[in-house]
Design a protein around this motif. Structure first.
Motif, PDB file in Angstrom:
ATOM      1  N   LYS A  58      11.641   7.464  -1.275  1.00 52.63           N
ATOM      2  CA  LYS A  58      11.373   6.163  -1.902  1.00 52.63           C
ATOM      3  C   LYS A  58      12.147   5.950  -3.203  1.00 52.63           C
ATOM      4  O   LYS A  58      12.248   4.835  -3.692  1.00 52.63           O
ATOM      5  CB  LYS A  58       9.875   6.058  -2.257  1.00 52.63           C
ATOM      6  CG  LYS A  58       8.991   5.568  -1.133  1.00 52.63           C
ATOM      7  CD  LYS A  58       7.567   5.408  -1.635  1.00 52.63           C
ATOM      8  CE  LYS A  58       7.385   4.342  -2.679  1.00 52.63           C
ATOM      9  NZ  LYS A  58       6.882   3.048  -2.222  1.00 52.63           N
ATOM     10  N   ARG A  60      10.941   7.300  -5.888  1.00 51.44           N
ATOM     11  CA  ARG A  60       9.748   7.000  -6.697  1.00 51.44           C
ATOM     12  C   ARG A  60       9.579   8.018  -7.803  1.00 51.44           C
ATOM     13  O   ARG A  60       9.753   9.218  -7.579  1.00 51.44           O
ATOM     14  CB  ARG A  60       8.527   7.039  -5.778  1.00 51.44           C
ATOM     15  CG  ARG A  60       7.156   6.865  -6.444  1.00 51.44           C
ATOM     16  CD  ARG A  60       6.129   6.776  -5.342  1.00 51.44           C
ATOM     17  NE  ARG A  60       4.763   6.731  -5.746  1.00 51.44           N
ATOM     18  CZ  ARG A  60       3.907   5.762  -5.373  1.00 51.44           C
ATOM     19  NH1 ARG A  60       4.333   4.761  -4.651  1.00 51.44           N
ATOM     20  NH2 ARG A  60       2.648   5.827  -5.727  1.00 51.44           N
ATOM     21  N   SER A 145       3.241   2.680  -0.182  1.00 53.67           N
ATOM     22  CA  SER A 145       3.865   1.609   0.575  1.00 53.67           C
ATOM     23  C   SER A 145       5.281   2.043   0.953  1.00 53.67           C
ATOM     24  O   SER A 145       5.953   2.721   0.180  1.00 53.67           O
ATOM     25  CB  SER A 145       3.884   0.324  -0.259  1.00 53.67           C
ATOM     26  OG  SER A 145       4.395   0.579  -1.556  1.00 53.67           O
ATOM     27  N   ASN A 147       8.318   1.071   1.014  1.00 49.76           N
ATOM     28  CA  ASN A 147       9.493   0.381   0.475  1.00 49.76           C
ATOM     29  C   ASN A 147      10.249   1.343  -0.444  1.00 49.76           C
ATOM     30  O   ASN A 147       9.670   2.331  -0.905  1.00 49.76           O
ATOM     31  CB  ASN A 147       9.034  -0.833  -0.358  1.00 49.76           C
ATOM     32  CG  ASN A 147       7.941  -0.452  -1.350  1.00 49.76           C
ATOM     33  OD1 ASN A 147       6.776  -0.309  -0.963  1.00 49.76           O
ATOM     34  ND2 ASN A 147       8.317  -0.258  -2.608  1.00 49.76           N
ATOM     35  N   SER A 153       6.623  -4.588  -1.179  1.00 52.51           N
ATOM     36  CA  SER A 153       6.024  -3.774  -0.119  1.00 52.51           C
ATOM     37  C   SER A 153       6.353  -4.376   1.243  1.00 52.51           C
ATOM     38  O   SER A 153       6.451  -5.597   1.375  1.00 52.51           O
ATOM     39  CB  SER A 153       4.510  -3.690  -0.290  1.00 52.51           C
ATOM     40  OG  SER A 153       4.194  -2.985  -1.462  1.00 52.51           O
ATOM     41  N   HIS A 237       7.267  -3.604 -10.583  1.00 50.55           N
ATOM     42  CA  HIS A 237       7.317  -3.441  -9.141  1.00 50.55           C
ATOM     43  C   HIS A 237       7.798  -4.709  -8.470  1.00 50.55           C
ATOM     44  O   HIS A 237       7.914  -5.735  -9.100  1.00 50.55           O
ATOM     45  CB  HIS A 237       5.897  -3.201  -8.676  1.00 50.55           C
ATOM     46  CG  HIS A 237       5.699  -1.834  -8.108  1.00 50.55           C
ATOM     47  ND1 HIS A 237       4.556  -1.464  -7.488  1.00 50.55           N
ATOM     48  CD2 HIS A 237       6.495  -0.753  -8.101  1.00 50.55           C
ATOM     49  CE1 HIS A 237       4.646  -0.217  -7.115  1.00 50.55           C
ATOM     50  NE2 HIS A 237       5.808   0.241  -7.478  1.00 50.55           N
TER      51      HIS A 237
HETATM   52 MG    MG Z   1       3.752   0.592  -3.590  1.00 49.40          MG
END
Ligand code: MG
Ligand code: TXA
Length: 355
Positions: A58, A60, A145, A147, A153, A237
Motif C-alpha cells: 500500500k 502505508r 482498505s 487502495n 478507498s 487521505h
Molecule cells: Mg484506508
C-alpha cells in the motif's frame, strides 16, 4: 507479480476458489476482497511478515494500525485481553456489519499488525465472500482498505486492480460494495467508548444501544489542530490529484459561485470538475459535471463519493469543486471523508448577496 483476479458470486460462493484464496493467506500472501464497506487488502493478521507486506504493497506508514477481520465471535475472545459488556451488546446488534471496535490486545497479535500499539481494532464484515475468505484463511485477516496509501478507498475490484494489481497475489471480484465508505470505529480502551471514525453506524445508533458514546475531539471539524486518536485519520487521505474545495451555503448561491469559478477557469484555459447531485447537475454551465446521486438518497451519495473522486483523477481537471452533503444520518461520515479529501478547504458562500 500480477494479481490473479477471480469473480465470486456472493449468492453462490465457489468454495473451491475461496479455498485457494485462503491457502494464499495461510502461506503469507495477500488477497484483496470485497466487504460491505470498501474492498480490503487481506493478509494473515497473526503473521508479522504478512502485515509487513500489506504496508509495503500500500505504501502505508508502518505506524498506521490494521483492522483484524474475523468471522466468528470466539475469535474475538482469543485475541483481546477482555471484552467490555457494552462491546458485546454492540457486537450482538451490529456484527457482522460496518462496525470496528478497539480493544486491548493480547500477545497473539503481533505489534507489526497494530502499528506498534497495544490495542487492536477488530471487525466482522457483513459480506458472504469476506466471511468465507476469513474462515478459509485461518480466521484472522488483517485488512486495510485496498487502495494505495493516500488514494480514495476502492469500491470496485477495478479500483483495486488500478492501485495494487501489480503488488498482490489475488483480487476477489465481488462486484460493487454496498456502503462505499469505511466502517465506524469505536474505541473501547477509553473510559467512555469513543468514536474514532464516523461511518454508516452513527453516534445516535450506538448511543441507543449502550448509552453515552463520545466523539474523538480530533474529528470535530473546528478542532482541525487536534490530532485524531486513530493514526490513519491524521493523514490527508483520499486525496484526489487536483485540489478539491467544498462550496457551502444556500443551494442556489453555491451553484452560482461554482459556475463563476468554472467560467473564470475556462477563460484562463483550464477545466474544472464539479461534484453535483442529480437535482443540481443541469444548472452548471461549464466544467465537467458529475452527479454523486440524488440529494435525498444519502446512501447513494456515500456509495459514489470515492468513485467520483477517482473519475476526476482520470480526467485532466485543474481543480474540483464540490457541493456539501450534510445529510441527516451519514452526513457526518460523508463530510469527514470529503473534508479530508479537500484538505479542509471550504468556500463558504454568504447567505445574503446583494448584487
Ligand atoms: Mg484506508
Ligand atoms: O470498512 C473498513 O473498516 C475497511 C474494510 C476493509 O474493513 N477497512 C479500513 O481499514 O478502512 P483502514 O486500514 O483503511 O483504516 C483503519 C483505520 C485507520 O485510521 C487506523 O489508524 C485505525 O483504523 N486503527 C486501526 N487500529 C487501531 C488502533 N488499535 N487504535 C486506533 N486506531 C486504529
Amino acid at each position: 507479480m500480477k494479481a490473479k483476479i477471480i469473480t465470486i458470486d456472493s449468492r453462490n460462493i465457489n468454495r473451491k476458489e475461496i479455498k485457494q484464496a485462503g491457502e494464499i493467506l495461510k502461506k503469507g500472501g495477500l488477497v484483496a476482497f470485497p466487504t460491505e464497506t470498501v474492498y480490503g487488502l487481506g493478509g494473515n493478521a497473526l503473521d508479522a511478515r504478512a502485515s509487513g507486506k500489506i504496508y509495503q504493497a500500500k505504501g502505508r506508514p508502518s505506524d498506521n494500525p490494521l483492522i483484524v477481520h474475523i468471522a466468528d465471535m470466539d475469535h474475538l475472545e482469543s485475541i483481546v485481553q477482555e471484552i467490555p459488556e457494552k462491546a458485546k451488546i454492540l457486537a450482538e446488534k451490529y456484527w457482522p456489519g460496518p462496525l470496528t471496535m478497539i480493544f486491548t490486545k493480547n500477545e497473539k497479535v503481533p505489534l507489526e499488525t497494530t502499528g506498534g500499539l497495544d490495542s487492536v481494532a477488530v471487525r466482522m464484515p457483513n459480506h458472504p465472500a469476506a466471511l468465507a475468505l476469513i474462515e478459509a484463511g485461518g480466521g484472522y485477516v488483517a485488512a486495510p482498505s485496498a487502495n494505495r496509501s493516500g488514494r480514495p478507498s476502492p469500491t470496485t475490484a477495478a479500483h483495486v486492480a488500478e492501485d495494487l494489481g501489480e503488488n498482490i497475489d489475488m483480487i476477489i471480484d465481488g462486484g460493487m460494495v454496498g456502503i462505499g465508505i469505511e466502517s465506524t470505529i469505536v474505541d473501547f480502551t477509553e473510559e467512555v467508548p469513543t468514536i474514532l471514525r464516523p461511518g454508516y453506524i452513527t453516534q445516535e445508533m450506538i448511543a441507543e444501544c449502550i448509552g453515552q458514546v463520545n466523539m474523538d475531539k480530533g474529528l470535530i471539524p473546528e478542532n482541525e489542530h487536534v490530532r485524531p486518536k486513530a493514526p490513519g485519520m491524521k493523514y490527508r487521505h483520499y486525496a484526489p490529484k487536483a485540489p478539491l474545495a467544498i462550496v457551502e451555503g444556500e443551494e442556489n448561491r453555491v451553484i452560482h459561485t461554482i459556475n463563476h469559478l468554472a467560467a473564470k477557469a475556462q477563460a484562463e484555459g483550464r477545466q474544472v470538475g464539479i461534484i453535483a447531485t442529480d437535482e443540481s447537475m443541469d444548472q452548471y454551465r461549464g466544467g465537467i459535471v458529475k452527479s454523486i446521486g440524488k440529494r435525498e438518497e444519502e446512501e447513494t451519495i456515500a456509495l459514489h463519493l470515492y468513485e467520483v473522486l477517482r473519475q476526476f483523477d482520470q480526467l485532466a481537471v485543474s481543480s474540483i469543486y464540490s457541493e456539501a452533503f450534510h445529510t441527516p444520518k451519514m452526513g457526518q461520515a460523508i463530510m469527514n471523508r470529503l473534508l479530508k479529501a479537500a484538505g479542509h478547504t471550504v468556500i463558504t458562500v454568504p447567505e445574503q448577496n446583494e448584487e
